[in-house]
Design an enzyme around this catalytic site. Structure first.
Site, short mmCIF file in Angstrom:
data_model
loop_
_atom_site.label_atom_id
_atom_site.label_comp_id
_atom_site.label_asym_id
_atom_site.label_seq_id
_atom_site.Cartn_x
_atom_site.Cartn_y
_atom_site.Cartn_z
N GLU A 32 0.82 -1.21 0.00
CA GLU A 32 0.00 0.00 0.00
C GLU A 32 0.85 1.27 0.00
O GLU A 32 0.50 2.26 -0.63
CB GLU A 32 -0.96 -0.01 1.19
N TYR A 115 -7.32 5.82 2.60
CA TYR A 115 -7.59 4.68 1.73
C TYR A 115 -6.67 3.51 2.07
O TYR A 115 -7.12 2.36 2.17
CB TYR A 115 -7.42 5.05 0.26
N ASP A 133 -11.20 4.51 -3.48
CA ASP A 133 -10.19 5.41 -4.05
C ASP A 133 -10.87 6.21 -5.16
O ASP A 133 -12.10 6.16 -5.32
CB ASP A 133 -8.98 4.63 -4.55
#
Length: 209
Positions: A32, A115, A133
């Site tokens: 991520e 997110y 997103d």
């Protein structure tokens, strides 16, 4: 109906990325941080190299910052080195070496935004939270006929609606399905509504056909 259509499409059309094949919370956190504002195809190989050399919190927290910055420089992602080392040190020092399961704790880690934190909760821990997103947010807004209200990840109304749609039993597949449908057909310009599995229930698609 919406969940069913997403599930059916995802079974046959899902994109393949190495971080999607693991439930290791630390590896997903690394992914991520690499993926933030970066195309997934661009970081697939660096992700595999990184977790091979630094497979856990301890090894990455102890990494040499200059060495890691040099490694990232050709990719144009130098700041990711500091984020990765900083997040690893916080996890080691403040969370007993374990990636935290709380949204607030995750957001406090370097390189992790709203997110990314939700993605970690869903992909690593199976939490039924929305992963909204800009791409999946665009899809949901078109589907529901909602006007944009700032960034999708911070749109409280959109997040509340998305949260009510995420199924308890397979949240990962549902969230990734939305993202992949958005990438494949629900593009910002000239979306391919005729190819979209959600066209029959989408307000935007019905308005242009």
């Amino acid at each position: 109906r919406f969940r069913h259509l997403v599930s059916l499409w995802f079974q046959d059309n899902r994109r393949q990325f190495p971080w999607r094949d693991t439930s290791n919370p630390f590896h997903i956190l690394v992914a991520e941080i690499l993926l933030r504002q970066t195309q997934a195809d661009r970081v697939a190989s660096p992700y595999l190299e990184l977790i091979s050399k630094y497979p856990d919190v301890e090894t990455l927290a102890a990494a040499d910052p200059d060495e890691l910055r040099s490694w990232f420089r050709p990719l144009g992602l130098v700041t990711r080195a500091d984020y990765l080392i900083g997040a690893s040190k916080q996890i080691r020092d403040l969370h007993d070496g374990l990636v935290p399961r709380g949204l607030d704790s995750l957001i406090k880690l370097p390189g992790i935004g709203t997110y990314s934190a939700r993605a970690i909760l869903c992909l690593a821990f199976g939490e039924p939270v929305p992963m909204v997103d800009e791409s999946s947010g665009r899809l949901l807004r078109r589907l529901l006929g909602l006007s944009p209200n700032g960034p999708a990840y911070a749109d409280r109304k959109l997040l509340d609606i998305a949260g009510s749609l995420v199924p308890e039993d397979h949240p990962k597949e549902f969230n990734l399905g939305l993202i992949d449908i958005a990438a494949a057909v629900c593009r910002p310009k000239n979306p391919s509504c005729s190819l979209c599995p959600l066209a029959e229930i989408c307000e935007y698609a019905c308005s242009v056909t």
